[in-house]
Motif scaffolding. Structure first.
Motif, PDB file in Angstrom:
ATOM      1  N   ALA A 111      54.026 -25.228  18.819  1.00 47.25           N
ATOM      2  CA  ALA A 111      55.418 -24.798  18.651  1.00 47.25           C
ATOM      3  C   ALA A 111      55.534 -23.865  17.443  1.00 47.25           C
ATOM      4  CB  ALA A 111      56.331 -26.009  18.505  1.00 47.25           C
ATOM      5  N   GLU A 112      54.848 -24.206  16.351  1.00 48.81           N
ATOM      6  CA  GLU A 112      54.860 -23.350  15.161  1.00 48.81           C
ATOM      7  C   GLU A 112      54.214 -22.000  15.454  1.00 48.81           C
ATOM      8  OE1 GLU A 112      52.832 -25.488  12.084  1.00 48.81           O
ATOM      9  OE2 GLU A 112      54.350 -27.074  11.998  1.00 48.81           O
ATOM     10  N   ALA A 113      53.058 -22.017  16.120  1.00 43.64           N
ATOM     11  CA  ALA A 113      52.355 -20.768  16.432  1.00 43.64           C
ATOM     12  C   ALA A 113      53.196 -19.896  17.355  1.00 43.64           C
ATOM     13  CB  ALA A 113      51.003 -21.066  17.073  1.00 43.64           C
ATOM     14  N   ASP A 114      53.793 -20.501  18.389  1.00 41.03           N
ATOM     15  CA  ASP A 114      54.624 -19.735  19.316  1.00 41.03           C
ATOM     16  C   ASP A 114      55.833 -19.133  18.609  1.00 41.03           C
ATOM     17  OD1 ASP A 114      52.899 -20.233  21.424  1.00 41.03           O
ATOM     18  OD2 ASP A 114      54.045 -21.933  22.172  1.00 41.03           O
ATOM     19  N   ALA A 115      56.430 -19.890  17.686  1.00 42.21           N
ATOM     20  CA  ALA A 115      57.578 -19.380  16.932  1.00 42.21           C
ATOM     21  C   ALA A 115      57.150 -18.213  16.030  1.00 42.21           C
ATOM     22  CB  ALA A 115      58.212 -20.494  16.110  1.00 42.21           C
ATOM     23  N   ASP A 116      55.983 -18.338  15.386  1.00 39.73           N
ATOM     24  CA  ASP A 116      55.475 -17.258  14.532  1.00 39.73           C
ATOM     25  C   ASP A 116      55.235 -15.986  15.348  1.00 39.73           C
ATOM     26  OD1 ASP A 116      55.506 -18.931  12.331  1.00 39.73           O
ATOM     27  OD2 ASP A 116      53.333 -19.267  12.320  1.00 39.73           O
TER      28      ASP A 116
END
Length: 80
Positions: A62-67
């Motif tokens: 989720a963090e990587a996709d948001a970044d």
């Protein structure tokens, strides 16, 4: 770190096991760093290559996709 041309000259596409590929990467770039960015990259690579999730991968993904979405204005999430 090894000379990139020397290491890459040994690589044969489609003929290298995952372990051999990881060993070649480590020879080129050294051992993986233990950073939050590396943890997200590892989780993303597991998803991209169809590997089983590890504990915490959902949060890291989720963090990587948001970044990625923030940086490039679009999602690159694969269907699971």
């Amino acid at each position: 770190m090894a000379d990139a041309i020397e290491v890459l000259s040994r690589v044969q596409p489609g003929r290298m096991s995952c372990e051999e590929g990881l060993a070649a990467l480590e020879e080129l770039w050294g051992p993986p760093q233990d950073t939050p960015e590396q943890a997200r990259a590892d989780a993303w690579a597991r998803r991209a290559t169809g590997q089983p999730k590890q504990p915490g991968d959902d949060r890291l993904l989720a963090e990587a996709d948001a970044d990625i979405a923030a940086k490039y204005g679009r999602s690159v999430r694969r269907a699971s």
